[in-house]
Design a protein around this motif. Structure first.
Motif, PDB file in Angstrom:
ATOM      1  N   ALA A 148      58.937   4.440  50.567  1.00 38.12           N
ATOM      2  CA  ALA A 148      58.841   5.891  50.725  1.00 38.12           C
ATOM      3  C   ALA A 148      60.205   6.441  51.091  1.00 38.12           C
ATOM      4  CB  ALA A 148      57.816   6.259  51.791  1.00 38.12           C
ATOM      5  N   SER A 149      60.363   7.756  50.915  1.00 35.48           N
ATOM      6  CA  SER A 149      61.522   8.468  51.434  1.00 35.48           C
ATOM      7  C   SER A 149      61.001   9.619  52.286  1.00 35.48           C
ATOM      8  CB  SER A 149      62.406   8.984  50.295  1.00 35.48           C
ATOM      9  OG  SER A 149      61.682   9.886  49.474  1.00 35.48           O
ATOM     10  N   LEU A 159      54.673   4.131  57.278  1.00 37.05           N
ATOM     11  CA  LEU A 159      53.723   5.216  57.040  1.00 37.05           C
ATOM     12  C   LEU A 159      52.588   4.721  56.155  1.00 37.05           C
ATOM     13  CD1 LEU A 159      56.215   8.130  56.233  1.00 37.05           C
ATOM     14  CD2 LEU A 159      55.053   7.720  58.397  1.00 37.05           C
ATOM     15  N   LYS A 160      51.391   5.200  56.434  1.00 36.83           N
ATOM     16  CA  LYS A 160      50.231   4.914  55.598  1.00 36.83           C
ATOM     17  C   LYS A 160      49.814   6.204  54.905  1.00 36.83           C
ATOM     18  CE  LYS A 160      45.451   3.156  55.669  1.00 36.83           C
ATOM     19  NZ  LYS A 160      44.361   2.644  56.520  1.00 36.83           N
ATOM     20  N   LYS A 173      57.259   1.440  54.090  1.00 34.46           N
ATOM     21  CA  LYS A 173      58.321   1.787  55.025  1.00 34.46           C
ATOM     22  C   LYS A 173      59.217   2.862  54.401  1.00 34.46           C
ATOM     23  CE  LYS A 173      58.764  -2.487  57.716  1.00 34.46           C
ATOM     24  NZ  LYS A 173      58.467  -1.832  59.003  1.00 34.46           N
ATOM     25  N   VAL A 174      59.737   3.731  55.247  1.00 33.41           N
ATOM     26  CA  VAL A 174      60.714   4.717  54.793  1.00 33.41           C
ATOM     27  C   VAL A 174      62.022   3.991  54.508  1.00 33.41           C
ATOM     28  CG1 VAL A 174      62.035   6.766  55.424  1.00 33.41           C
ATOM     29  CG2 VAL A 174      59.630   6.579  56.098  1.00 33.41           C
ATOM     30  N   ALA A 175      62.486   4.092  53.251  1.00 36.59           N
ATOM     31  CA  ALA A 175      63.690   3.367  52.854  1.00 36.59           C
ATOM     32  C   ALA A 175      64.878   4.287  52.607  1.00 36.59           C
ATOM     33  CB  ALA A 175      63.411   2.548  51.586  1.00 36.59           C
ATOM     34  N   THR A 176      64.626   5.561  52.273  1.00 35.52           N
ATOM     35  CA  THR A 176      65.695   6.490  51.953  1.00 35.52           C
ATOM     36  C   THR A 176      65.342   7.878  52.494  1.00 35.52           C
ATOM     37  OG1 THR A 176      64.684   6.941  49.800  1.00 35.52           O
ATOM     38  CG2 THR A 176      66.416   5.267  49.869  1.00 35.52           C
ATOM     39  N   GLU A 206      49.732   8.839  57.875  1.00 33.36           N
ATOM     40  CA  GLU A 206      49.683   8.305  59.237  1.00 33.36           C
ATOM     41  C   GLU A 206      50.968   7.546  59.541  1.00 33.36           C
ATOM     42  OE1 GLU A 206      45.512   6.704  60.347  1.00 33.36           O
ATOM     43  OE2 GLU A 206      45.763   6.327  58.208  1.00 33.36           O
ATOM     44  N   ARG A 207      51.468   7.710  60.745  1.00 35.07           N
ATOM     45  CA  ARG A 207      52.594   6.897  61.213  1.00 35.07           C
ATOM     46  C   ARG A 207      52.003   5.709  61.946  1.00 35.07           C
ATOM     47  NH1 ARG A 207      56.498  10.158  64.765  1.00 35.07           N
ATOM     48  NH2 ARG A 207      54.596  10.238  66.015  1.00 35.07           N
TER      49      ARG A 207
END
Length: 209
Positions: A148-149, A159-160, A173-176, A206-207
């Protein structure tokens, strides 16, 4: 031809709905719950570049669904440009792709998708910290493994994302960085989207880490 007209009508409805939501809530179409942390020019420029690259790729190698994908992404591009202007971003941003039809070969007529029974809406999942309530989710245009970004959460945040229209979820996971609460890359979005749709209107984010 009938299938193409029906698809164009559906795309117009999506774009009209997105524009109405933006005017009513003053929010970005792909993430109506974006916080002030997402109002950064670098993130907006990155999201704009990803969407323009995606449009250029679709025009370079079109298939039966390219017109719908391009229309959806162009609407996102227009809204990003509005957000850049509101945030006072300087410079013209990434260059736009060539105009539609300039060098594009004729596309094959779309094949009829198999019909399926509508999925029952899922209840909001429990266990995570629900964030960005009311947000819609679309693609970032990035390749690679599911990721995700985000312009709201730092890189490494887990994040879900749950699509309430088909009960499908994915944890990434947030990658960018981006200019939205959350955008899914191509691999992640493919796992939760409904066939033929390029926008998740009823999403729960959701976090979880």
């Amino acid at each position: 031809m009938y299938r193409r007209n029906r698809m164009s009508g559906r795309v117009r409805k999506l774009l009209i709905g997105a524009a109405a939501a933006t005017l009513a809530g003053g929010a970005f179409a792909v993430s109506t719950g974006m916080s002030s942390a997402g109002e950064n020019c670098a993130g907006l420029d990155g999201a704009l570049r990803n969407n323009l690259d995606f449009i250029a790729g679709q025009r370079a190698a079109p298939d039966a669904l390219s017109d719908a994908r391009i229309a959806n992404r162009q609407a996102v591009v227009d809204l990003i440009n509005q957000r850049r202007a509101a945030a006072g971003c300087t410079g013209g941003g990434p260059a736009a792709p060539p105009a539609k039809g300039a060098t594009k070969p004729p596309t094959k007529p779309p094949t009829k998708a198999p019909t399926k029974a509508p999925a029952q809406p899922a209840p909001a999942p429990a266990g995570g910290d629900v964030v960005c309530k009311g947000s819609t989710v679309t693609l970032s245009g990035e390749g690679g493994a599911p990721a995700a970004s985000s312009g709201t959460f730092p890189i490494g945040t887990t994040l879900k994302v749950t699509n309430l229209d088909n009960n499908k979820s994915i944890t990434v996971k947030v990658a960018t960085p981006s200019g939205s609460c959350v955008l899914l890359n191509n691999a992640a979005f493919e796992q939760v989207r409904e066939a033929g749709k390029f926008l998740i209107r009823r999403a729960v984010i959701e976090r979880v880490g």
